[in-house]
Structure formats: structure tokens, C-alpha cells
Write a protein that holds these residues in place. Structure first.
Motif, mmCIF file in Angstrom:
data_model
loop_
_atom_site.group_PDB
_atom_site.id
_atom_site.type_symbol
_atom_site.label_atom_id
_atom_site.label_comp_id
_atom_site.label_asym_id
_atom_site.label_seq_id
_atom_site.Cartn_x
_atom_site.Cartn_y
_atom_site.Cartn_z
ATOM 1 N N SER A 49 31.453 -14.604 -29.109
ATOM 2 C CA SER A 49 32.532 -15.479 -28.926
ATOM 3 C C SER A 49 32.401 -15.569 -27.435
ATOM 4 C CB SER A 49 33.383 -15.005 -28.837
ATOM 5 O OG SER A 49 33.819 -14.063 -30.494
ATOM 6 N N LEU A 50 31.528 -15.230 -26.640
ATOM 7 C CA LEU A 50 31.465 -14.832 -25.245
ATOM 8 C C LEU A 50 30.005 -16.415 -24.602
ATOM 9 C CD1 LEU A 50 31.420 -11.875 -23.198
ATOM 10 C CD2 LEU A 50 33.551 -13.011 -23.550
ATOM 11 N N SER A 51 29.747 -16.474 -25.638
ATOM 12 C CA SER A 51 28.412 -17.933 -25.491
ATOM 13 C C SER A 51 29.282 -18.866 -26.096
ATOM 14 C CB SER A 51 27.185 -17.562 -27.122
ATOM 15 O OG SER A 51 26.452 -18.544 -27.100
ATOM 16 N N GLY A 52 29.950 -18.894 -27.336
ATOM 17 C CA GLY A 52 31.057 -20.147 -27.268
ATOM 18 C C GLY A 52 31.781 -20.779 -26.189
ATOM 19 N N LEU A 53 32.429 -19.895 -25.063
ATOM 20 C CA LEU A 53 32.715 -20.313 -24.346
ATOM 21 C C LEU A 53 32.227 -20.539 -23.400
ATOM 22 C CD1 LEU A 53 35.639 -16.388 -24.465
ATOM 23 C CD2 LEU A 53 36.461 -19.347 -24.853
ATOM 24 N N ARG A 54 31.107 -20.113 -22.883
ATOM 25 C CA ARG A 54 30.225 -20.428 -21.859
ATOM 26 C C ARG A 54 29.834 -21.795 -22.473
ATOM 27 N NH1 ARG A 54 24.881 -20.305 -20.644
ATOM 28 N NH2 ARG A 54 24.108 -20.018 -18.902
ATOM 29 N N TYR A 55 29.332 -22.123 -23.145
ATOM 30 C CA TYR A 55 29.203 -23.632 -23.325
ATOM 31 C C TYR A 55 29.870 -24.594 -23.905
ATOM 32 C CZ TYR A 55 24.761 -22.038 -26.124
ATOM 33 O OH TYR A 55 23.870 -21.788 -26.481
ATOM 34 N N ALA A 56 31.624 -24.218 -24.154
ATOM 35 C CA ALA A 56 32.541 -25.171 -23.929
ATOM 36 C C ALA A 56 32.859 -25.055 -22.644
ATOM 37 C CB ALA A 56 33.657 -24.114 -24.476
ATOM 38 N N VAL A 57 33.049 -23.871 -21.933
ATOM 39 C CA VAL A 57 32.712 -24.047 -20.177
ATOM 40 C C VAL A 57 31.541 -25.339 -19.372
ATOM 41 C CG1 VAL A 57 33.094 -22.944 -17.855
ATOM 42 C CG2 VAL A 57 34.191 -22.337 -19.665
ATOM 43 N N LEU A 58 30.712 -25.481 -19.681
ATOM 44 C CA LEU A 58 28.872 -25.978 -19.156
ATOM 45 C C LEU A 58 29.381 -27.702 -20.167
ATOM 46 C CD1 LEU A 58 26.843 -23.056 -18.511
ATOM 47 C CD2 LEU A 58 28.377 -23.981 -17.050
ATOM 48 N N GLU A 59 30.012 -27.082 -20.815
ATOM 49 C CA GLU A 59 29.536 -29.000 -21.967
ATOM 50 C C GLU A 59 30.946 -29.809 -21.611
ATOM 51 O OE1 GLU A 59 26.852 -27.614 -25.122
ATOM 52 O OE2 GLU A 59 25.195 -26.917 -23.913
ATOM 53 N N GLU A 60 32.051 -28.821 -22.154
ATOM 54 C CA GLU A 60 32.896 -29.592 -22.195
ATOM 55 C C GLU A 60 33.828 -30.026 -21.387
ATOM 56 O OE1 GLU A 60 33.227 -30.833 -25.886
ATOM 57 O OE2 GLU A 60 31.520 -30.141 -26.308
ATOM 58 N N SER A 61 34.065 -31.170 -21.452
ATOM 59 C CA SER A 61 35.099 -31.491 -20.029
ATOM 60 C C SER A 61 36.382 -31.373 -19.983
ATOM 61 C CB SER A 61 34.773 -33.253 -19.237
ATOM 62 O OG SER A 61 34.721 -34.147 -20.531
ATOM 63 N N ALA A 62 36.695 -32.057 -21.496
ATOM 64 C CA ALA A 62 38.143 -31.830 -21.792
ATOM 65 C C ALA A 62 38.678 -30.392 -22.339
ATOM 66 C CB ALA A 62 38.072 -32.874 -23.174
ATOM 67 N N PHE A 63 37.329 -28.880 -22.714
ATOM 68 C CA PHE A 63 37.911 -28.127 -22.650
ATOM 69 C C PHE A 63 38.370 -27.287 -21.066
ATOM 70 C CE2 PHE A 63 37.050 -23.282 -22.598
ATOM 71 C CZ PHE A 63 37.812 -23.158 -23.605
ATOM 72 N N ARG A 64 37.333 -27.974 -20.278
ATOM 73 C CA ARG A 64 37.761 -27.045 -18.632
ATOM 74 C C ARG A 64 38.909 -28.107 -18.628
ATOM 75 N NH1 ARG A 64 32.299 -29.037 -18.413
ATOM 76 N NH2 ARG A 64 32.520 -30.978 -17.519
ATOM 77 N N GLN A 65 39.070 -29.241 -18.605
ATOM 78 C CA GLN A 65 40.388 -29.731 -17.794
ATOM 79 C C GLN A 65 41.828 -29.031 -18.561
ATOM 80 O OE1 GLN A 65 40.213 -33.926 -19.456
ATOM 81 N NE2 GLN A 65 39.200 -35.009 -17.757
ATOM 82 N N GLU A 66 41.358 -28.862 -19.507
ATOM 83 C CA GLU A 66 43.022 -27.357 -20.552
ATOM 84 C C GLU A 66 42.274 -26.553 -19.991
ATOM 85 O OE1 GLU A 66 42.258 -30.445 -24.450
ATOM 86 O OE2 GLU A 66 41.340 -28.645 -24.088
ATOM 87 N N LEU A 67 41.189 -25.818 -19.311
ATOM 88 C CA LEU A 67 41.626 -24.775 -19.052
ATOM 89 C C LEU A 67 41.308 -24.570 -17.260
ATOM 90 C CD1 LEU A 67 39.837 -22.412 -19.480
ATOM 91 C CD2 LEU A 67 37.653 -22.199 -18.503
ATOM 92 N N THR A 68 41.686 -25.482 -16.807
ATOM 93 C CA THR A 68 42.468 -25.931 -15.313
ATOM 94 C C THR A 68 44.112 -25.484 -15.384
ATOM 95 O OG1 THR A 68 40.724 -27.373 -14.608
ATOM 96 C CG2 THR A 68 42.685 -27.488 -13.211
ATOM 97 N N LEU A 69 44.082 -26.466 -16.580
ATOM 98 C CA LEU A 69 45.779 -26.475 -17.158
ATOM 99 C C LEU A 69 46.433 -25.373 -17.099
ATOM 100 C CD1 LEU A 69 48.728 -28.479 -18.059
ATOM 101 C CD2 LEU A 69 47.722 -28.197 -20.216
ATOM 102 N N VAL A 70 45.584 -24.133 -17.374
ATOM 103 C CA VAL A 70 45.676 -22.966 -18.412
ATOM 104 C C VAL A 70 45.632 -22.012 -16.837
ATOM 105 C CG1 VAL A 70 45.164 -20.336 -19.283
ATOM 106 C CG2 VAL A 70 45.017 -22.915 -20.259
ATOM 107 N N ALA A 71 45.054 -22.349 -16.290
ATOM 108 C CA ALA A 71 44.677 -21.709 -14.383
ATOM 109 C C ALA A 71 46.449 -22.045 -14.116
ATOM 110 C CB ALA A 71 43.518 -22.669 -13.984
#
Length: 161
Positions: A49-71
Motif C-alpha cells: 500500500s505504501l509502495s502504491g501511494l509512493r508511485y501515485a505521488v511520484l508518477e501521477e500528476s492528477a493524484f498530486r493535484q488532488e493531494l494538494t487539494l486535500v492538504a
């Protein structure tokens, strides 16, 4: 009149093996990924699960944008004078957006693994995932407007005098 769908190749009818756990081609004992039980399984699941979150943060710009929204929004869920259920709804809809984005990214990765060539079914699968993310964002936005909106309007009126 709706346009008829193009004919798709038909798959042979599905037949269940006599036992759902084991068939002539497969048994769970053959799968090295199913050997872990108990705490070992939970540990490996947490690592994956942590590996999946790491991939999402490093490789998925949409996930990073939504993570910024969450932050940005998550702290506001704790600052707003709302009850516990409303706070859970505000935070829960933010998590739903991240969850759906992860599922969408997994569909896209699976489709890309199969083939990078353009295909109408691949496009459809990716579009379904994208639509799911959009609906999660609409749910999140609507929830935030309904719960936080009146408080924000009140603060703006107070500041405006």
C-alpha cells in the motif's frame, strides 16, 4: 434512433470449476503471493500500500493535484465550527477523491500494460475511470459547498463589516 454498437467478439460462456477454490489449472497453493497469513500478510499488504501511494505521488500528476487539494482543505475541516458528522463528511469526501483517483490510475496502468496502441475498449475503460474521478470531485465539491459554504459566507460578511 440510437446508433447500434459494433459487434464485439463473443467470449465463450463462463463455466465455473466444480470447486471455486481449486480447478485443474489453478490452486491457491500454486500462488506464491497467497502464502502469507496473519500479521505477515498484513505487513506485506502495508508495504504494498505504501509502495502504491509512493508511485501515485511520484508518477501521477492528477493524484498530486488532488493531494494538494486535500492538504489545503483538510485543516479547514478542523477549523470550521461543525459537528463531528459534518467534519467526517468533509474529510471523507476528500479521501473518496484520492481513493477513486488511485483506482483510476490502476485501471490506466493495467490497460497500458496490455497495450499502448489506441483501442476503443481501452479508451472506454480509461474514460470510465476519468468519469468516476469527476463524480467523486463533484460529490466532494457539493459537500464542501453545502457544509462549509454558509460558514465562509458568514466570515466574509463579518470581515466586510
Amino acid at each position: 434512433m440510437p446508433k447500434p454498437h459494433p459487434e464485439l467478439p463473443s467470449d465463450p460462456p463462463l463455466q465455473r470449476p466444480p470447486q471455486a477454490v481449486q480447478s485443474a489449472d489453478y490452486s491457491i497453493e500454486q500462488n506464491p503471493h497467497k502464502a502469507n497469513r496473519g500479521l505477515t500478510r498484513a505487513w506485506h499488504a502495508a508495504i504494498n500500500s505504501l509502495s502504491g501511494l509512493r508511485y501515485a505521488v511520484l508518477e501521477e500528476s492528477a493524484f498530486r493535484q488532488e493531494l494538494t487539494l486535500v492538504a489545503i482543505l483538510a485543516p479547514w475541516a478542523f477549523l470550521l465550527p461543525v459537528d463531528v458528522v459534518e467534519r467526517i463528511l468533509l474529510l471523507g469526501t476528500l479521501l473518496v477523491v484520492l481513493i477513486v483517483e488511485l483506482l483510476n490510475s490502476s485501471v490506466e496502468a493495467a490497460i497500458d500494460r496490455i497495450s499502448l496502441e489506441r483501442h476503443s475498449l481501452s479508451k472506454r475503460a480509461k474514460d470510465f475511470g476519468s468519469a468516476a474521478v469527476m463524480l467523486a470531485l463533484v460529490l466532494c465539491g457539493g459537500t464542501w459547498v453545502a457544509i462549509a459554504g454558509p460558514h465562509v459566507v458568514r466570515w466574509v460578511r463579518t470581515l466586510a463589516g
